[in-house]
Design an enzyme around this catalytic site. Structure first.
Site, mmCIF file in Angstrom:
data_model
loop_
_atom_site.group_PDB
_atom_site.id
_atom_site.type_symbol
_atom_site.label_atom_id
_atom_site.label_comp_id
_atom_site.label_asym_id
_atom_site.label_seq_id
_atom_site.Cartn_x
_atom_site.Cartn_y
_atom_site.Cartn_z
ATOM 1 C CG HIS A 294 -2.674 -6.728 13.920
ATOM 2 N ND1 HIS A 294 -1.647 -5.826 14.004
ATOM 3 C CD2 HIS A 294 -3.677 -6.199 14.651
ATOM 4 C CE1 HIS A 294 -2.023 -4.789 14.731
ATOM 5 N NE2 HIS A 294 -3.248 -5.002 15.139
ATOM 6 C CB CYS B 12 3.990 8.970 -7.410
ATOM 7 S SG CYS B 12 4.199 10.750 -7.237
ATOM 8 C CD GLU C 220 -6.123 1.543 11.442
ATOM 9 O OE1 GLU C 220 -5.058 0.948 11.714
ATOM 10 O OE2 GLU C 220 -6.433 1.908 10.296
ATOM 11 C CB CYS D 69 8.131 13.877 -7.092
ATOM 12 S SG CYS D 69 6.726 13.053 -6.324
ATOM 13 N NE ARG E 222 -0.571 -0.278 4.922
ATOM 14 C CZ ARG E 222 -1.082 -0.626 6.100
ATOM 15 N NH1 ARG E 222 -2.215 -1.292 6.155
ATOM 16 N NH2 ARG E 222 -0.488 -0.297 7.210
ATOM 17 C CB CYS F 176 8.696 9.379 -9.234
ATOM 18 S SG CYS F 176 7.274 10.485 -9.141
ATOM 19 C CG ASN G 152 -5.616 3.048 6.329
ATOM 20 O OD1 ASN G 152 -6.353 3.186 7.309
ATOM 21 N ND2 ASN G 152 -4.487 2.344 6.366
ATOM 22 C CD GLU G 153 -2.268 3.529 9.732
ATOM 23 O OE1 GLU G 153 -1.437 2.816 9.149
ATOM 24 O OE2 GLU G 153 -2.617 3.343 10.905
ATOM 25 C CB CYS H 254 7.499 10.250 -4.027
ATOM 26 S SG CYS H 254 7.580 9.443 -5.639
ATOM 27 C CD GLU I 85 -1.296 -5.063 8.285
ATOM 28 O OE1 GLU I 85 -0.634 -4.252 8.958
ATOM 29 O OE2 GLU I 85 -2.409 -4.798 7.795
#
Lengths: 659, 659, 659
Positions: free
Chosen positions: B349, B110, B297, B158, B106, B155, B144-145, B153, B346
């Site tokens: 977990h 970019c 979370e 960027c 995840r 690239c 998410n996060e 980045c 995961e």
């Protein structure tokens, strides 16, 4: 045992004829009867494409024949010549970081490259043709230490082969998506061509992807070996082998199918005798045919290369090693190498004579081993090692599951060694066996850290147990599917019902304060633990007495046919582990030999007349003792040993025989 | 407080309907009323470009509505599907070493890639349209996060955006050259197009270049969030949030401007309660509007992935966490995740039920939290957390200055934690505030490790002090310019005169033997220290008594309007730091509650009728005590607690109320 | 001694004229008479191709002339401007991992790039033309710290130059193949174009390949320096120098041939006085012409950059350093830098005034050094350092052999320091000399860790010994060929016969339990040891008394002409090493000065009238004592010092003179 071999590696391509002749004479003087040659000499044999010259090889063979030294011919595929790779970076190995290797070392090519495979086949064909007429060529060694220094390759060739391999395994991409659960993190693939190689990504790749890339790598390597063997077999019936080791990223069981017999290398330093003995007791059982196993490489005195000067073997260690090797039924003990190298990168490695032709620090020990072999020869020829009835599963596939899921920095070999060490410390007869091992001679099978239990394996084990075998499984056994996913029906899949598990809870107990008791011993639970609630017909031997999972079982036993299945749910400390092992393996402990110091290893042999022998070796650099509970005859001294305490000198050995 | 939420993350895209139904019922049984869904499911929602299918989402929403479980919908932009990146490596994130990521994890794309932004906007628009009619969708979580697992980045996209961003910031290249002092080392640029990204160079890049690349990265991420929010707002007024954390490389204050309210994730293990509490007391004050904050979370029992099996929460820890969360005015306590995953990375977990559907080690604790919430609900609904009058500046921009200039391996969070821990240990009411925080409710502001003090911030602080506020600044505060250059006029720029500093000397005192005294306590100077010679109207509280800088001041105070400005010039050991804090923050310590053990945290609330409450929680796994100096009513037990010593059990809690 | 210089680096290109003027005045006030300028200012001097502007330089020169401050002009080639590299990645340095550097630091270009060399020549020509008329320019410094931060370059230019260099060295590819022993591992090359650069390969490259790539790198760097010197010499006779250091990957002896005199930088922190003194006593002897040596860079107070805040010098350390520098015959003591930088990455480095113009913590010490120099000036001008008769070989080529073959993580400097420290501790006069050093003034030569002894070196040493010199060689000396292969005729090649060695065994003794005795001291053998069987005319001073090689010799001596050759075969612990050194170097110990504490360094000088002086300096931060065995005159206090114990204060110094 076919023939007792003592030998060393020779590199006639590096020296003038005179020097090689001198070395061969010296070998003979030391009592050697085996030479290994050829493994890195491709550029000598084929300096330019299709220009073959095997004269160095055939001349050396002739000279070795004259001195009655048998030969293992090694194919030089680990070191392709410069003309194969200069200007063709696409043929070279690409590592996990995406770095393409250059010429100058070994294993630097991609063994899946089609052109490399073609050239390797041509070279090997020519080479075998050149040596086939020599009767003293006793084996062909494929390549040298496959995958030494390298892991999986991530080049473009491998990417395409990977896609083909997946297509052939799964048929449709949907089958792959389902098997791998790629709905997670939107990993879903639309075609095989899209499936990535598991190179850099921000966090971790899917466990199934990782697991399959290892399986693919292992399968393709076995395929390369098979191709090579096929080329050889077209020309010559000489048996084919390979010198593997505990450390390389291979599936040795798959590889073994391509070989006639198994050989291995070990460079275990003094002070790690379980590591040394695991080699002796693993490779012999890699194929179900145990008639021949060879130790092809070990140091005379120390390991070394430009970046590392290894520790010197203590005096006597080499004899202890050779004694244990032959006692274990291995038929060759061969050094790397005879003459120290003048160039390259391994010049500081131990040898028998130096690059300038003088005896090294390894010379005397090698001489003493030669003398020891002469002493042992009649005893070895009149007896044979007994196949142990206690087996410990050692599976490279299981290892790959721990590579993908190291959890708490788990190392498969270290984890299994703890079980092996337990057997060794209790003087229990033992062998390390692959998953495919035929259990005919086995009565107790211990299978720890095999996350995935295949249907075939389980079926075999069920029969084994039904007929009276005891199977100890766990920890971390059976809790993953073939695809390295987690079970969705029950914690252990098919094993759940078999073991009488009603419910299972799995979590890391390390440092969590979970304690328990088993067979009267208190236990601190650790590692990824599986804790059970069980059916009525299950005996709970180990129960959690403190911690949030209090009351759950971590060690259970269930009768099944004439045998039992035992599940271990947690990583046990060494003393607790030995209590558990002893409980089931007591019948297989050495008889009438007690209070054996930890470093004394006992190997069980029987004479051609059926008399029991215990071959003992002290792997310590200190005197170590044991107690005899009855009188034995010691065959090397030809003396009677009375009841009571006996001391074995540092690195000393004994052959005890039933009266 | 709007509503008290208790919940968990669900992944209906990974399971069949029946399993999800079962999980929803189980959630209900555990007292849950919140589910988070959708964050990684792009390939399920749009398996091929423009083929949308939100049925899994809407079916699950329907089912959740039936069970009266509210929902946070998360947009799945962190995991673009394979069709977005296969064959388009230029769209992927490129890290500092120049390595381009591949699909499978995840945050591997970019987020500045224009095509990705377009596809993300289309997907989000469709998704929100599909869920907008559901009344129980209480928030939309962007992505998410952000920046989990990845840094800036590097690239090609960027690089171009970087040049545009610089051009827009500086106008002319000469302005940039002057601001960055590029005459040094011939770094001078002739055009914006030449300005490098700070990738590999033989030594270190210019501090201004490094600082600006971080600022660029932070600004572009906020821009991406803004674009997403705009798409959502076109369709629906549902509030927008994001689950950030202390660890990601973001400017959360910039990001917060794009959000309606703030949410956060924390996986702090037991034994680090200041780290846990900083989350509770930071995110609430990220925006000046403090009406809503959610913890989205946290682990039920332990963290884990293939490479790491985390430590199990001790019994009771989860209750202590949830008590502290709600007491602090956070309105949601939500787990990652409900059902353990079968695939991905995961799987190890902690969860509430296992992948095979049985209760995990986290089940019981989660049940107990559900019961605790029922017990707390009336108390929570009849009171609210009081905004603390003591504020500690916590600035992601300040953090980026320490990233560029770590000096002695400084870590911003660790450094600020030392101040926070001081406040906690002294039972002082406290909050962590960003630079933009409105100081209306603040009386004491502490600003350590903010190398660059902006004009806006200084202006605000001057007003604050003029009206009676106390501002403690330093160490390492005000000594750099906006461009991360050093001042050339005076050591602290505008602050020099304000603080009454005549001369300043800055050098690393660690290990140099510099000692001093402050408020009667002896001090060992350490870290990069600023030592002062001061104007006549300045009170010197800390003076160097030994070392080459003997006689200089390291702790000074100057009255300014009705307030004071205090400069701290050195890194203080914890005990000395607490002496300094106590000197200024004494009025804000808890009243009539004394000798409080270090692990007991006190949160100040007041009832709707204005009565004071102290919510206390013991974060130790051992009993811990405190002394009451007057009688209090304990509301959970509804008992009177007398003057004297009281013990709180491990992870226990109390609600003390004024009579 | 030509002139006693005290100075600092100035960066007029970074500041306005007024600031620079102020700094120059301040320098003058501190007693300074030397400034270094220009080393990084290419983009100021040539902001666009062929647009030259040296006005900043000439203005500053004018101003310095007015203040009677001499100048070293440094050429700014370590920092090429952006127009030289933007869009030309092929001109940039590529490191061992294959990463191409970007603009923004220094030494980021490939110095073998032809276009860079052309531009550098043009720039330097223009620059020298601009300054040639200034009489106070006392030297030109080439570049700045060649190879600082970078190792060998692996770019395409270097690959082609490598092939040319090999062709020129070996003539035919077969010569190379034979020399390198490329039959090993099929490394054989068919043409020079195929020879790889030693980048990533699965294991280690051939030692000859590695060794030659270092030699190539060193040779090309010297070639670059030669080109630069040639450009300068066309225009001006100003002497050319370079500021090297112990740490960079250079062959300083090769480089020295391109320079008129040697300068160096050292940033040794307090507590490591042998490291500091090695600099003083090495660089002076780098060329056989010892008339001029300069210390061009050292810290006033501490080292520092964004990633590291260094340790502060203790009070007095700077004076001790400057005293030792001048006492050792070095004529300049110059700081990096005068004014702290405002931008870049080295802002935290110690200076004399801060970027905001105030005195730093380094100001007072720098002032005191200025005063000390005034005090020492008459003594320095009336005496000169005596060339020590004891020499320790310090060879960058020898270092490269240990880079290629680190064995047990050997570091050449650390290993040689142990010998140097022995000499220092015994108060023996000493110098570090390169292989090419003229031995006219030497009586005892110690040559440890020089794996390869060249024919030229051996020839020189044979003459030296024949005339009465003592040569101590080893450990690890003479055991490799020029190509870094192992000998094939005898263990030490030509040295074998010379030293009277009959047989030699070499192996790592570390941890192997080998013990011995030498000169009555017991010895634990360690490291890669060479153990000897010797001819009858050889005296065995050290014999192995325990271990598998018991009876072999590890320390042997043989008379040769009027002198002796001594071979040391093992790495000795410090106390045993000192016993060996003392045995041979006793005549060269300081006279009448005994029981000298370890941190007191003694330097031997003589007055113009021939009187002996001992210049003593205490490098400890504690008082340290020594015992005088006769009366001396102390010249700084102009007092008589009696027989007996005397204490020198921390970092104190004395000048003892014969009556």
């Amino acid at each position: 045992m076919n023939k007792i071999y003592y030998g060393a590696a020779l590199y006639p391509e590096l020296w003038d004829r005179e020097t090689t002749e001198q070395d061969i004479k010296e070998m003979k003087k030391l009592g050697m009867n085996l030479a290994r040659i050829g493994e890195f000499a491709w550029s000598t044999f084929e300096p330019a494409p299709n220009q073959f010259d095997f004269s160095v090889l055939t001349e050396t063979l002739t000279s070795l024949a004259e001195h009655e030294i048998d030969v293992i011919i090694c194919t030089p595929t680990p070191t392709p010549p410069i003309w194969l790779t200069a200007n063709y970076p696409e043929r070279l190995h690409r590592n996990h970081q995406g770095v393409t290797m250059v010429h100058g070392s070994r294993q630097h090519i991609c063994t899946n490259n089609r052109y490399f495979r073609e050239r390797a086949a041509i070279l090997v064909e020519q080479m075998i043709a050149a040596v086939a007429q020599f009767n003293h060529v006793v084996a062909i060694q494929l390549d040298n230490e496959f995958k030494c220094h390298v892991g999986p390759c991530y080049c473009e060739t491998c990417k395409q082969e990977w896609h083909k391999w997946l297509a052939s395994k799964y048929g449709t991409i949907d089958t792959l998506n389902n098997a791998w659960g790629t709905a997670i993190w939107s990993q879903h693939y639309q075609s095989f061509e899209q499936v990535v190689q598991p190179v850099s990504t921000p966090f971790l790749h899917n466990s199934s992807l990782q697991q399959n890339y290892l399986a693919f790598t292992h399968a393709k390597l076995a395929e390369f070996a098979a191709e090579q063997t096929k080329v050889i077999k077209k020309i010559s019936p000489i048996p084919v082998t390979h010198n593997s080791s505990m450390f390389f990223d291979l599936d040795n069981e798959l590889l073994a199918d391509q070989l006639d017999f198994i050989s291995f290398d070990t460079y275990t330093p003094a002070g790690k005798h379980p590591g040394f003995m695991m080699n002796q007791e693993r490779w012999r059982y890699m194929k179900n045919d145990t008639r021949r196993t060879m130790l092809l490489e070990t140091s005379t005195s120390h390991n070394g290369h430009l970046d590392l000067y290894g520790l010197l073997h203590p005096a006597g260690y080499l004899q202890a090693e050779s004694f244990a090797t032959f006692a274990s039924g291995v038929e060759a003990f061969s050094y790397w190498l005879f003459r120290g190298q003048k160039s390259g990168c391994e010049q500081p490695h131990g040898s028998i004579v130096s690059s300038w032709g003088e005896p090294t620090i390894g010379y005397q020990p090698a001489k003493q081993v030669g003398e020891l072999i002469e002493q042992l020869r009649p005893l070895l020829e009149s007896s044979e090692v007994m196949e142990p009835r206690v087996a410990l599963t050692y599976s490279d596939r299981a290892r790959s599951f721990l590579t993908v899921e190291p959890g708490e920095d788990y190392d498969y070999k270290t984890l299994v060694t703890s079980f092996y060490q337990g057997l060794l410390a209790l003087n229990i007869e033992r062998k390390l066996v692959p998953e495919g091992h035929n259990l005919a001679e086995t009565e107790l099978l211990i299978t720890p850290y095999v996350h995935y239990i295949s249907d075939q394996f389980l079926e075999k084990v069920i029969k084994f147990v039904a007929q009276g075998g005891i199977w100890i499984a766990g920890p971390m056994t059976g809790d993953r599917t073939e695809e390295h996913t987690w079970h969705t029906d029950s914690g252990l899949g098919a094993l759940t019902e078999l073991a009488g598990v009603k419910e299972m809870m799995q979590f890391p107990t390390t440092g969590s304060g979970h304690k328990g008791e088993a067979f009267g011993t208190s236990v601190e639970l650790s590692g990824l633990s599986s804790l059970f609630t069980v059916e009525d017909d299950v005996i709970v031997h180990g129960k959690v007495t403190a911690g949030q999972a209090q009351g759950k079982a971590f060690l259970i036993e269930r009768a099944l046919g004439k045998g039992k299945i035992v599940m271990v749910g947690t990583v046990l400390e060494q003393n607790a582990l030995q209590v558990v092992i002893e409980n089931y393996a007591k019948p297989y402990m050495a008889k009438h030999v007690a209070q054996v110091a930890e470093e004394i290893v006992i190997i069980k042999r029987k004479t051609n007349q059926g008399a029991l022998q215990y071959w003992l070796v002290n792997f310590s650099d200190q005197p170590r003792s044991l107690v005899l509970e009855k009188e034995w005859r010691e065959l090397l001294s030809d003396k009677q040993l009375g009841v009571g305490k006996h001391v074995i000198e540092p690195f000393g050995y004994r052959v005890l025989s039933q009266k």
